[in-house]
Design a protein around this motif. Structure first.
Motif, PDB file in Angstrom:
ATOM      1  N   ARG A 132       0.838  -1.205   0.000  1.00 38.69           N
ATOM      2  CA  ARG A 132       0.000   0.000   0.000  1.00 38.69           C
ATOM      3  C   ARG A 132       0.870   1.251   0.000  1.00 38.69           C
ATOM      4  N   CYS A 133       0.541   2.182  -0.876  1.00 35.79           N
ATOM      5  CA  CYS A 133       1.235   3.461  -0.884  1.00 35.79           C
ATOM      6  C   CYS A 133       0.608   4.352   0.183  1.00 35.79           C
ATOM      7  N   ASN A 134       1.391   4.710   1.192  1.00 34.53           N
ATOM      8  CA  ASN A 134       0.900   5.550   2.283  1.00 34.53           C
ATOM      9  C   ASN A 134       0.930   7.029   1.935  1.00 34.53           C
ATOM     10  N   ASN A 135       1.985   7.432   1.236  1.00 37.70           N
ATOM     11  CA  ASN A 135       2.151   8.861   0.991  1.00 37.70           C
ATOM     12  C   ASN A 135       3.183   9.094  -0.107  1.00 37.70           C
ATOM     13  N   PRO A 161      11.376  20.523  -2.837  1.00 34.11           N
ATOM     14  CA  PRO A 161      11.458  21.617  -3.824  1.00 34.11           C
ATOM     15  C   PRO A 161      12.593  21.413  -4.820  1.00 34.11           C
ATOM     16  N   ASN A 162      12.419  22.054  -5.979  1.00 33.87           N
ATOM     17  CA  ASN A 162      13.428  22.041  -7.040  1.00 33.87           C
ATOM     18  C   ASN A 162      13.749  20.627  -7.534  1.00 33.87           C
ATOM     19  N   ASN A 163      12.741  19.746  -7.447  1.00 32.89           N
ATOM     20  CA  ASN A 163      12.888  18.368  -7.933  1.00 32.89           C
ATOM     21  C   ASN A 163      14.078  17.646  -7.306  1.00 32.89           C
ATOM     22  N   LYS A 164      14.381  18.025  -6.067  1.00 36.99           N
ATOM     23  CA  LYS A 164      15.531  17.414  -5.412  1.00 36.99           C
ATOM     24  C   LYS A 164      15.289  15.942  -5.125  1.00 36.99           C
ATOM     25  N   GLN A 165      14.107  15.622  -4.596  1.00 38.91           N
ATOM     26  CA  GLN A 165      13.836  14.225  -4.233  1.00 38.91           C
ATOM     27  C   GLN A 165      12.337  13.972  -4.169  1.00 38.91           C
ATOM     28  N   LEU A 166      11.911  12.815  -4.648  1.00 38.59           N
ATOM     29  CA  LEU A 166      10.528  12.370  -4.519  1.00 38.59           C
ATOM     30  C   LEU A 166      10.505  11.268  -3.466  1.00 38.59           C
ATOM     31  N   ASN A 167       9.677  11.450  -2.445  1.00 36.63           N
ATOM     32  CA  ASN A 167       9.585  10.492  -1.341  1.00 36.63           C
ATOM     33  C   ASN A 167       8.305   9.680  -1.467  1.00 36.63           C
ATOM     34  N   LEU A 168       8.434   8.371  -1.387  1.00 39.52           N
ATOM     35  CA  LEU A 168       7.270   7.489  -1.446  1.00 39.52           C
ATOM     36  C   LEU A 168       7.343   6.504  -0.289  1.00 39.52           C
ATOM     37  N   SER A 169       6.250   6.414   0.482  1.00 42.87           N
ATOM     38  CA  SER A 169       6.191   5.520   1.634  1.00 42.87           C
ATOM     39  C   SER A 169       5.181   4.409   1.364  1.00 42.87           C
ATOM     40  N   PHE A 170       5.579   3.161   1.634  1.00 42.40           N
ATOM     41  CA  PHE A 170       4.727   1.998   1.373  1.00 42.40           C
ATOM     42  C   PHE A 170       4.630   1.109   2.603  1.00 42.40           C
ATOM     43  N   TYR A 171       3.445   0.533   2.782  1.00 41.90           N
ATOM     44  CA  TYR A 171       3.275  -0.569   3.721  1.00 41.90           C
ATOM     45  C   TYR A 171       3.429  -1.857   2.928  1.00 41.90           C
ATOM     46  N   THR A 174       7.948  -8.963   4.306  1.00 46.48           N
ATOM     47  CA  THR A 174       9.085  -8.236   4.861  1.00 46.48           C
ATOM     48  C   THR A 174      10.427  -8.862   4.511  1.00 46.48           C
ATOM     49  N   ASP A 175      10.424  -9.827   3.600  1.00 45.96           N
ATOM     50  CA  ASP A 175      11.687 -10.439   3.181  1.00 45.96           C
ATOM     51  C   ASP A 175      12.579  -9.384   2.523  1.00 45.96           C
ATOM     52  N   ARG A 176      13.859  -9.368   2.890  1.00 49.58           N
ATOM     53  CA  ARG A 176      14.786  -8.350   2.406  1.00 49.58           C
ATOM     54  C   ARG A 176      14.893  -8.358   0.881  1.00 49.58           C
ATOM     55  N   THR A 177      15.023  -9.538   0.281  1.00 47.77           N
ATOM     56  CA  THR A 177      15.129  -9.626  -1.181  1.00 47.77           C
ATOM     57  C   THR A 177      13.859  -9.118  -1.850  1.00 47.77           C
ATOM     58  N   PHE A 178      12.708  -9.475  -1.269  1.00 46.87           N
ATOM     59  CA  PHE A 178      11.443  -9.011  -1.820  1.00 46.87           C
ATOM     60  C   PHE A 178      11.374  -7.490  -1.780  1.00 46.87           C
ATOM     61  N   ILE A 179      11.794  -6.890  -0.680  1.00 45.01           N
ATOM     62  CA  ILE A 179      11.748  -5.426  -0.559  1.00 45.01           C
ATOM     63  C   ILE A 179      12.656  -4.773  -1.591  1.00 45.01           C
ATOM     64  N   MET A 192      13.304   8.355  -3.100  1.00 41.59           N
ATOM     65  CA  MET A 192      13.423   7.681  -1.799  1.00 41.59           C
ATOM     66  C   MET A 192      12.205   6.790  -1.603  1.00 41.59           C
ATOM     67  N   ILE A 193      12.418   5.471  -1.586  1.00 38.76           N
ATOM     68  CA  ILE A 193      11.335   4.507  -1.400  1.00 38.76           C
ATOM     69  C   ILE A 193      11.492   3.898  -0.010  1.00 38.76           C
ATOM     70  N   SER A 194      10.486   4.086   0.861  1.00 37.31           N
ATOM     71  CA  SER A 194      10.561   3.525   2.215  1.00 37.31           C
ATOM     72  C   SER A 194       9.440   2.519   2.432  1.00 37.31           C
ATOM     73  N   PHE A 195       9.694   1.572   3.328  1.00 39.62           N
ATOM     74  CA  PHE A 195       8.751   0.490   3.602  1.00 39.62           C
ATOM     75  C   PHE A 195       8.562   0.348   5.107  1.00 39.62           C
ATOM     76  N   ASN A 196       7.323   0.038   5.512  1.00 36.70           N
ATOM     77  CA  ASN A 196       7.047  -0.211   6.929  1.00 36.70           C
ATOM     78  C   ASN A 196       6.106  -1.388   7.071  1.00 36.70           C
ATOM     79  N   ASN A 197       6.127  -1.960   8.251  1.00 36.83           N
ATOM     80  CA  ASN A 197       5.285  -3.105   8.592  1.00 36.83           C
ATOM     81  C   ASN A 197       5.243  -3.178  10.118  1.00 36.83           C
ATOM     82  N   GLU A 198       4.238  -3.868  10.656  1.00 32.05           N
ATOM     83  CA  GLU A 198       4.128  -3.996  12.111  1.00 32.05           C
ATOM     84  C   GLU A 198       5.356  -4.643  12.737  1.00 32.05           C
ATOM     85  N   ARG A 199       6.086  -5.456  11.959  1.00 27.66           N
ATOM     86  CA  ARG A 199       7.247  -6.165  12.486  1.00 27.66           C
ATOM     87  C   ARG A 199       8.561  -5.675  11.881  1.00 27.66           C
TER      88      ARG A 199
END
Length: 554
Positions: free
Chosen positions: A273-276, A281-291, A295-300, A322-329
């Motif tokens: 799920r895309c959270n946010n 500014p100035n197209n420096k970085q696009l941040n995307l957060s996912f649930y 949680t397997d490292r290779t899968f991520i 910047m692609i970030s991932f979160n999970n309860e564990r």
């Protein structure tokens, strides 16, 4: 030959459970719906499968879906879902998701009825009506506004919105929305009786006060009813948009909150799920957060590659992604790509493994191993630290800061006007003895020392009063008395007590057995003969630093 972008798209959406959702839609909603758009996939999935979404009001769904489609067939002008209309849809949907979590988390709490009214029932009802339904209703009115000579766009308050919907064939949508209760809540007209088990909602009608009394379980049912209406309305709009996805006229390449929200829906599948999405500014970085459910490292890592390629195809001019991932564990994990990394992946000028190796070398990747400790997530979620009070002092805001090998607790201590040092130190000792026995829960994210054993370290902020302000540890804050760093072995485990060094140096330090105290005022500092202490010897305050680097000026 399939190009890289198309191959990545196929691979990413192969995880989407599309066939399962399509089967449920055909079975429970409409057998004529044979395709599901990426943007509507997760909404269908959640309302048809998850609790309490799955109790959606079927007549409300049907009326919403049929009346919206009727507007298309009976009007002569074109209908489009523009920026403003979709914004109301997304706000309503976001509020719905938050309310769903609130209901799942709080409806079964065994709290005092009055506390539960304040924490759960009242705010939940208002959130459903105002945060969710009002925005979904506005979506419908703004679509209706394009097919009518009347000005429905100006209707922004709940009462006129409900009347406008009722007069245009959407009567079932507003039948269970009690605006009088909403008005009573918003205008302070609430009174609890029988320990909170009965609620009086007081509102004005023809300038006369009217009292509507509801038993707590009746109010629970009202919340369920209006939530199920929200589920039905959302499902009806979702089905309409799925059929008419081309009506959405938002420029998908623009960098606005609504365009990002639409792309977030497109990038969301039931297990990812895309959270946010937000850009610097100035197209420096696009941040995307996912649930992520997996949680397997290779899968991520593989999923991050797929996501960044798809994101780059839409927003290709950012310097970094910047692609970030979160999970309860899982502790928050992330991977940062440069624009050139993505271009090389798309053009296949560098292998996947080479790109990842370069990213790791740049220290632009931090992916934790998910915790596999046997933890009761339900216990952790609902655990509450206790407060404590005696005649002369109170302790609250107990927090956990434990490590794998150290049980560490933090707290606030309030001593009012007590100014005698011996008395303050005595209270500090009492507070430590109580805090040492406080149980801390396990962490679902990382292994920590937890349980009922004595705490290894305790950190206490000592204040005079529990005022809303004046909680800083600055020497200029007269409400602040001292900071306490207790360690069972006498050795501190937190440099400067976790306080910024500049402010730490302004405090007056001393050590009493295995307790280090940083006083705001030097009047509490025990006088001692320091003339015989060598400048390179350990400072007598117990900081572990040399005397010349610590308290020599004090």
């Amino acid at each position: 030959m399939v190009n890289c972008l198309e191959a990545v798209r196929i691979r990413y959406y192969s995880k989407s459970q599309l066939d399962e959702v399509k089967g449920l839609v055909g079975q429970k909603l409409n057998p004529d719906i044979t395709s599901i758009s990426h943007e509507m996939l997760c909404i269908f999935h959640d309302i048809l499968i998850k609790k309490p979404c799955c109790y959606w009001n079927e007549p409300v769904f049907k009326q919403t879906y049929m009346q919206l489609n009727k507007l298309l067939t009976e009007q002569s002008s074109s209908v489009s879902i523009n920026y403003d209309i979709f914004e109301h849809f997304f706000i309503g949907y976001s509020a719905y998701n938050q309310i769903t979590d609130i209901i799942n988390d709080l409806e079964n709490l065994n709290d005092n009825p009055e506390i539960k009214n304040r924490l759960y029932r009242i705010p939940t009802y208002v959130s459903i009506v105002e945060g969710c339904l009002t925005n979904l209703f506005r979506f419908i009115l703004l679509v209706l506004n394009q097919t009518s000579d009347k000005d429905y766009a100006s209707q922004k308050k709940l009462d006129p919105i409900c009347k406008a919907l009722q007069s245009n064939g959407f009567n079932l949508l507003v039948k269970d929305v009690n605006t009088k209760i909403r008005n009573a809540i918003n205008h302070g007209g609430i009174n609890f009786k029988e320990g909170g088990r009965e609620i009086d909602f007081i509102y004005n009608e023809n300038r006369q006060p009217v009292v509507l009394s509801i038993i707590d379980f009746e109010f629970d049912q009202l919340i369920y009813d209006v939530y199920d209406v929200a589920s039905g309305v959302l499902l009806g709009i979702c089905s309409f948009l799925n059929d008419q996805i081309d009506l959405i006229t938002i420029n998908k390449n623009e960098k606005s909150s609504v365009a990002f929200a639409l792309f977030g829906l497109e990038m969301s599948i039931p297990t990812i799920r895309c959270n946010n999405i937000s850009g610097l500014p100035n197209n420096k970085q696009l941040n995307l957060s996912f649930y992520t459910k997996n949680t397997d490292r290779t899968f991520i890592l593989q999923t991050a590659i797929e996501i960044v390629v798809l994101v780059h195809s839409r927003y290709g001019d950012y310097k970094q992604y910047m692609i970030s991932f979160n999970n309860e564990r899982l502790l928050n994990s992330w991977i940062r790509f440069t624009n050139q990394d993505v271009i090389d992946l798309v053009n296949r000028t560098r292998d996947f493994s080479d790109v990842i190796a370069d990213i790791i070398k740049r220290q632009n990747c931090l992916i934790f191993d998910a915790s596999t400790e046997d933890v009761d997530l339900h216990e952790v979620k609902y655990f509450r630290f206790p407060n404590y009070s005696e005649k002369d002092f109170r302790i609250n805001k107990v927090e956990d800061g434990s490590l794998p090998d150290k049980k560490r607790l933090k707290a606030h201590l309030f001593i009012e006007d007590i100014s005698d040092k011996e008395e303050i130190v005595n209270i500090i000792n009492k507070s430590i003895e109580w805090l040492k026995t406080v149980k801390n829960p396990p962490s679902p994210l990382m292994v920590i020392k937890h349980g009922t054993m004595a705490a290894d370290s305790i950190y206490i902020n000592v204040y005079r009063t529990d005022s809303r302000k004046n909680k800083s540890l600055f020497s200029t804050n007269e409400n602040f008395v001292c900071f306490v760093d207790y360690n069972i072995d006498g050795k501190t485990s937190l440099k400067n007590g976790g306080i910024g060094e500049r402010f730490w140096k302004q405090l007056y330090h001393e050590k009493i057995e295995n307790i280090s105290i940083a006083w705001r005022e030097n009047k509490y500092l025990t006088k001692r003969n320091v003339s015989c202490i060598g400048v390179n010897e350990p400072c007598p305050c117990g900081s572990g630093k040399k005397y010349k680097k610590c308290c020599i000026d004090k």
